[in-house]
Enzyme design. Structure first.
Site, short mmCIF file in Angstrom:
data_model
loop_
_atom_site.label_atom_id
_atom_site.label_comp_id
_atom_site.label_asym_id
_atom_site.label_seq_id
_atom_site.Cartn_x
_atom_site.Cartn_y
_atom_site.Cartn_z
N ALA A 1 124.13 11.40 50.92
CA ALA A 1 123.90 12.34 52.02
C ALA A 1 123.62 13.75 51.52
O ALA A 1 123.96 14.13 50.42
CB ALA A 1 125.13 12.37 52.93
N LYS A 2 122.97 14.54 52.40
CA LYS A 2 122.78 15.97 52.17
C LYS A 2 123.38 16.73 53.35
O LYS A 2 123.59 16.16 54.42
CB LYS A 2 121.29 16.32 52.11
CG LYS A 2 120.46 15.55 51.11
CD LYS A 2 119.01 16.01 51.20
CE LYS A 2 118.09 15.12 50.40
NZ LYS A 2 116.68 15.54 50.48
N ALA B 1 126.39 27.58 54.25
CA ALA B 1 125.31 26.98 53.48
C ALA B 1 125.26 25.46 53.63
O ALA B 1 124.86 24.75 52.71
CB ALA B 1 125.42 27.37 51.99
N GLN C 1 132.51 21.28 63.20
CA GLN C 1 131.29 20.61 62.73
C GLN C 1 131.50 19.13 62.43
O GLN C 1 130.55 18.40 62.20
CB GLN C 1 130.74 21.34 61.50
CG GLN C 1 131.38 21.01 60.15
CD GLN C 1 132.66 21.77 59.86
OE1 GLN C 1 133.50 21.91 60.73
NE2 GLN C 1 132.82 22.23 58.65
N GLY C 2 132.77 18.70 62.38
CA GLY C 2 133.03 17.27 62.18
C GLY C 2 133.36 16.90 60.75
O GLY C 2 133.25 15.74 60.37
N GLU D 1 122.88 23.47 59.23
CA GLU D 1 122.02 24.55 59.72
C GLU D 1 120.63 24.06 60.12
O GLU D 1 119.95 24.67 60.95
CB GLU D 1 121.88 25.62 58.63
CG GLU D 1 123.19 26.31 58.32
CD GLU D 1 123.09 27.13 57.04
OE1 GLU D 1 122.84 28.33 57.15
OE2 GLU D 1 123.24 26.56 55.95
#
Lengths: 288, 804
Positions: free
Chosen positions: B748-749, B551, B512-513, B753
């Site tokens: 950031a958030k 999550a 995912q990085g 997903e």
């Protein structure tokens, strides 16, 4: 585990055909079907695995008299890029362009596609409407023996053909289409690449002054083999392609096929698609 | 350079935040050099294989492994009888890794072999003879809840003798279950009866969501090795190393301290590696018995058959609104097909109810789920975790309600959309909220309102291609999710004599990085280039605690943790520098590998030199810090209420399609997205993550489906399970709404997903816009669409049902 004991890579047709004499041989060309099928256990590799890729006689596309000869080892990519095919058999290029993916086209051969005898085989429908014949070689005695049969009689069931275990398909021969020849192909899948047809349709004939004659219609994935559609052909023969004719013929086509339900489509949907796509292809032909 | 020039050297301010930073693992992956678990081989290693059931639901009458054991090259053959200390596994502890007395699904594990080669292990499996006695198969959750339905987990009876060698316990695996209901969830706020009474319009529909699976490029696998002292080393693809370490210890009945998990680079997770599956425990048993390392790798077919699926759901939604467009209530009943065993899929209501209760302002909401046992494959967690299913229903109803009251669908949504500062009925507190910006941005950039009308007007014009446009929005946790008592992550940070940083984080990289983003955040604090950092993140013996990749939490939680450690390092460095140069710490800063004067950017000292000075002195010191971040979120109460995440992510996607009415084929032409991501950290990374998520959502909407008939998977292969291929991927226009979350790392958030959630819902609305036909069941394959267009799809209605 397979029963594989010998690997043989002949360099000429005599050696290849001689090897087939005892019958217990699995033939490897592109391997794009054989590899997954054997790994999944659906095809058993026999005692001898014969790689025919070094038999140069099986390669290449040539004009021989009024026929185009496509060697069994010719890959789908080679067919797509061949000038003779592009000029005379554009419908075959169209089918090759919808064949699997680039990587598979680079390895898969036309001989393999024919011998695999899938009811949904992509090149088989255009080959049927182009009146192709297959040439088979064997060595009943000491001499090489060749004979041909029309592709339309070659298939007898899913994965089953009239090729005997001691024969090798050497090439397909396609008569040069006459003047005013038209041919169309359509493959319907869920996605545009890497898919197996839900149905496919090929239509060919001579279109002169709006009248279609010498009609050939073939359907894929609606029967145990790719099939010609004689009733649809008859309904089209000598007709002017107006709206009423197209509507009538599409209904004949729908009634002619007897598909099954499977994981890719229901019989109902297949019949509907035979109708709609036949109508669409004929409209395209009419606009030619 | 003269001394004078050096003294006046100025370092201009610069930032790594929002830049396009190449993923740190990209060169290795692109050049094929990454060593996945497939590439790891230990000396003396054996190969493990599992014999799965030939039946869907049956009693195991006998198992004969004698011929398999006799095969040359076979070291170990085990069945349940050979592992008397087996403990039940899974979220509900309702099955044994090696099945005892009964099989309940196609994937069920009966025996396992460890042999010198994979081929020998395969051959040994074929020699195992199992005698079954078939039981009735329940392949439909609606049948599972009928009175008198056959039980999937009946109480064990002495007569079949199956549990006799097991100690009686309290788990479902031991004592069975008197019905087929695996789990229930009931939530409410407000009063739906009152809400319905106040409604001008009420609609009710049943939606059906299908089986899909993750299709990770790297198939599941692990290697287990016990050392001479009985300590276990596992090479595992898990997304949850710390919690799983503890769980594996429970299954082996050993001290968790004796287990070490190393995660090789993982070829895709998407939630699939969030639970412990039978193969992992079986691999441990094989290694323990063989006293040799055992490697187990799935074939692709096995990956389809025996990895989890997305949760299939049958859902009846009743919604209402007033004529002025105010939502009045929502009532939801769902039936989750649990499959034969309980994994995380059963708990997707945690997320689904958030969407129903809180995506829009709904004063009254009533939500019920029953997850029921069947003989189907069991569902696990999958990117979006129930939110794709919930959003599919809600966003179609938003369009339908708008249509009923004659309101523009965008205006209707704007009227009910949440704002920053709101606290929802479920207790979620939206401290930052870019929802309305997402709606207007996506609508403007796609010319939504004009196209909706234009497409409608063109619907009945001749031609077989109909154009449609549809919108859907989503709410998802973006600041972790406190589903365990802890939602924390630890960081260890050390600096060397050359001002290089090693970041040791609990957060796992699953493609995912996260490595890259965490490195950016640390280097930003320390004023260092990204090349100055090394990340260590894959060994439980080294890395600090974390609750796993799930999550959408890693950027937020691990990011805040990494920043915390970096800030402590920075404070220490500035204190040393301030002392050395006799100034206030606040006058100094770190930039470009130097300590500088904060006001002017003037170089004070090279950072590496300062670190060496610190190290090579009488009172030598190193810069090494630790930080543990626990978000300010709360565990939900028993009524599922509470502010479960430290931040919430929002997004709107507009999907445009062309529907071929001759064939039913839907071509997705364009996706316009606007996502509230808090702040863009790595622009390249987030673009990739959003685009990938859209394509995953596209597959869910259009092509992907695991076909299960009577418990048997019909298409466990990529030929017939149709992932989206490159030519089908639509044009995308993705806009980022930067709401600068106060708690988020640099604002950031989490958005891992988010991008997959809206696509199917928006596609349903687009197809309806194009054709006037509304579709309630996924996926929108050509045949399904064609049938619907020709009135051949009977409308399904599932009568709401609630477990007692």
């Amino acid at each position: 585990m397979s029963e594989l004991k010998h690997y043989f890579a002949p360099t000429n047709l005599d050696q290849a055909v001689e090897c087939l004499k005892d019958g217990d041989v699995t033939i490897l060309a592109g391997g794009t079907d054989l590899t997954p099928q054997s790994q999944a256990g659906r095809v058993k590799i026999k005692q001898t695995l014969m790689n025919i890729r070094h038999v140069s006689e099986l390669a290449g596309i040539t004009l021989e008299g009024d026929e185009i000869r496509i060697g069994a080892l010719t890959t789908i990519t080679e067919i797509m890029n061949n000038a003779l095919v592009k000029q005379h058999l554009p419908v075959l290029v169209e089918a090759c362009d919808q064949f699997a993916s680039d990587q598979i086209r680079n390895a898969a051969t036309i001989g393999g596609n024919i011998c695999n005898a899938s009811p949904a085989g992509d090149t088989l429908i255009p080959l049927l409407v182009l009146d192709a014949s297959v040439e088979l070689a064997s060595m009943p005695e000491a001499e090489l023996y060749r004979h041909s049969m029309p592709l339309s009689t070659f298939f007898i069931g899913p994965g089953k053909t009239r090729r005997s275990l001691c024969e090798l398909v050497t090439c397909v021969r396609i008569p040069l289409p006459p003047e005013n020849h038209v041919a169309r192909f359509h493959k319907l899948g869920t996605r545009p690449a890497l898919d197996i047809s839900k149905i496919s349709i090929g239509i060919a004939g001579t279109l002169k002054e709006g009248i279609l004659s010498n009609v050939r219609v073939a359907f894929g994935a609606v029967a145990p083999t790719p099939v010609r559609a004689p009733r649809t052909e008859k309904a089209l023969e000598g007709q002017r392609l107006d709206e009423a004719t197209i509507a009538k013929v599409a209904n004949v086509a729908k009634d002619e096929v007897k598909p099954i339900d499977d994981v890719r489509a229901s019989a109902w949907y297949r019949k509907e698609m035979i109708h709609n796509i036949t109508r669409r292809l004929l409209s395209h032909v009419a606009q030619t | 350079m003269s001394v004078a020039e050096k003294k006046t050297r100025i370092i201009e301010p610069d930032t790594l935040i929002g830049k396009r930073i190449r993923k740190m693992d990209a060169p290795e992956k692109a050049s094929g050099k990454t060593r996945y678990i497939h590439d790891i081989n230990l000396s003396g290693q054996l190969h493990g294989k599992i014999l799965r059931s030939e039946r869907i639901h049956a009693l195991i009458k006998s198992i004969d492994v004698s011929a398999a054991r006799a095969l040359s090259g076979v070291h170990v053959v085990i069945t349940a009888v050979d592992v008397p200390d087996q403990r039940p596994i899974g979220v509900a502890r309702d099955h044994f890794p090696l099945k005892v007395g009964r099989v309940r699904s196609e994937r069920d594990e009966i025996a396992a072999v460890a042999a010198e080669t994979e081929e020998i292990a395969e051959a040994a499996l074929k020699l195992i003879k199992v005698v079954y006695e078939d039981l009735p198969v329940i392949s439909n959750p609606e049948d599972a809840i009928k009175p008198g339905a056959a039980l999937i987990h009946p109480e064990p009876h002495g007569a079949d003798g199956s549990h006799e060698h097991l100690k009686q316990g309290t788990t479902i695996a031991h004592k069975g279950k008197p019905d087929n209901v695996a789990m229930t969830f009931d939530y409410a706020h407000g009063d739906v009866v009152q809400g319905e009474a106040e409604s001008d319009v009420v609609i009710e529909d049943t939606f059906r969501l299908h089986y899909v699976t993750h299709c990770c490029m790297g198939v599941s696998g692990m290697i287990a090795e016990f050392d001479a002292s009985g300590n276990l080393l596992m090479y595992s693809n898990t997304q949850v190393p710390f919690l799983h370490k503890r769980e594996f210890a429970e299954y082996l009945n050993i001290d968790p301290a004796r287990i070490r998990i190393i995660q090789p680079p993982i070829g895709g997770g998407f939630g699939s590696k969030l639970d412990i599956y039978p193969f992992e425990v079986i691999c441990l048993y094989l290694a323990r018995t063989a006293k040799r390392p055992v490697k187990m790798l799935f074939t692709r077919e096995e990956e389809f058959l025996a990895s989890p699926t997305r949760q299939p759901v049958l859902l009846t939604l009743r919604s209402g609104c007033k004529k002025d467009g105010t939502l009045t209530f929502r009532q939801v009943h769902t039936l989750h097909d649990n499959g034969a065993y309980t994994s995380w899929g059963a708990t997707t209501p945690f997320v689904m109810m958030q969407t129903f209760s809180s995506l829009y302002r709904v004063p009254n909401c009533d939500y019920h789920t029953a997850a029921v046992y069947t003989n189907n494959p069991y569902a696990g967690s999958f990117r979006g975790y129930g939110n794709l299913q919930a959003t599919f229903a809600i966003e179609q109803h938003m369009d339908m309600l708008a249509e009923k009251i004659g309101m523009d669908p965008l205006e209707f949504r704007m009227k009910n959309a949440q704002d920053a500062g709101e606290i929802t009925g479920q207790g979620m507190s939206f401290k930052s909220c870019g929802f309305k910006d997402c709606l207007t941005t996506a609508a403007q950039r796609s010319d939504y309102s004009r196209k909706v009308q234009e497409n409608k007007a063109n619907r009945d014009k001749p031609g077989n291609i109909k154009r449609g446009i549809g919108m859907a929005s989503m709410l998802h946790v973006g600041g972790g999710a406190k589903i365990y008592p802890s939602d924390g992550c630890g960081t260890i940070l050390k600096m060397d004599d050359f001002a290089n940083v090693t970041l040791i984080t609990g957060a796992s990289e699953i493609g995912q990085g996260s490595e890259t983003v965490l490195s950016q955040l640390v280097c930003e604090e320390l004023g260092l280039p990204i090349s100055a950092i090394t990340v260590v993140n894959n060994d439980t013996a080294i890395t600090p605690w974390d609750v796993g990749v799930h999550a959408s939490r890693t950027t937020f939680i691990a990011g805040n943790s990494a920043i915390g450690a970096a800030k402590k390092a920075k404070a220490k460095i500035l204190a040393v520098a301030a002392k050395k140069f006799e100034c206030a710490e606040s006058d100094l800063d770190l930039r470009g590998g130097f300590v500088i004067k904060a006001a002017s950017g003037e170089v004070v000292i090279e950072l590496s030199k300062l670190l060496r000075n610190l190290h090579f002195q009488d009172k030598a010191e190193l810069v090494m810090t630790t930080f543990y971040y626990e978000p300010p979120s709360v565990h939900q109460d028993k009524g599922f209420k509470g502010d479960v995440s430290a931040a919430y992510a929002w997004g709107t996607q507009v999907v445009e399609v062309e529907v071929d009415t001759d064939t039913g084929r839907v071509r997705m032409t364009r996706v316009t997205g606007a996502h509230d991501v808090g702040r863009v950290l790595n622009r390249l990374g987030i673009e990739g993550q959003i685009e990938g998520g859209v394509v995953m959502g596209q597959g869910y909407a259009l092509t992907e489906e695991l076909l299960i008939e009577n418990g048997v998977m019909q298409n466990p292969n990529f030929r017939d399970y149709k992932l989206v291929t490159a030519p089908e991927i639509p044009e995308m226009d993705i806009a980022f709404i930067e709401s600068m979350d106060g708690e988020g790392p640099q604002g950031a958030k989490g958005v891992g997903e988010a991008p997959a959630i809206c696509v199917a819902a928006a596609t349903a609305n687009a197809i309806c816009n194009a054709t006037g036909v509304r579709m309630f069941e996924l996926p929108f394959t050509p045949e399904k669409v064609y049938r619907a267009l020709h009135g051949q799809t009977p409308k399904r209605y599932w009568t709401p049902w609630k477990a007692e």
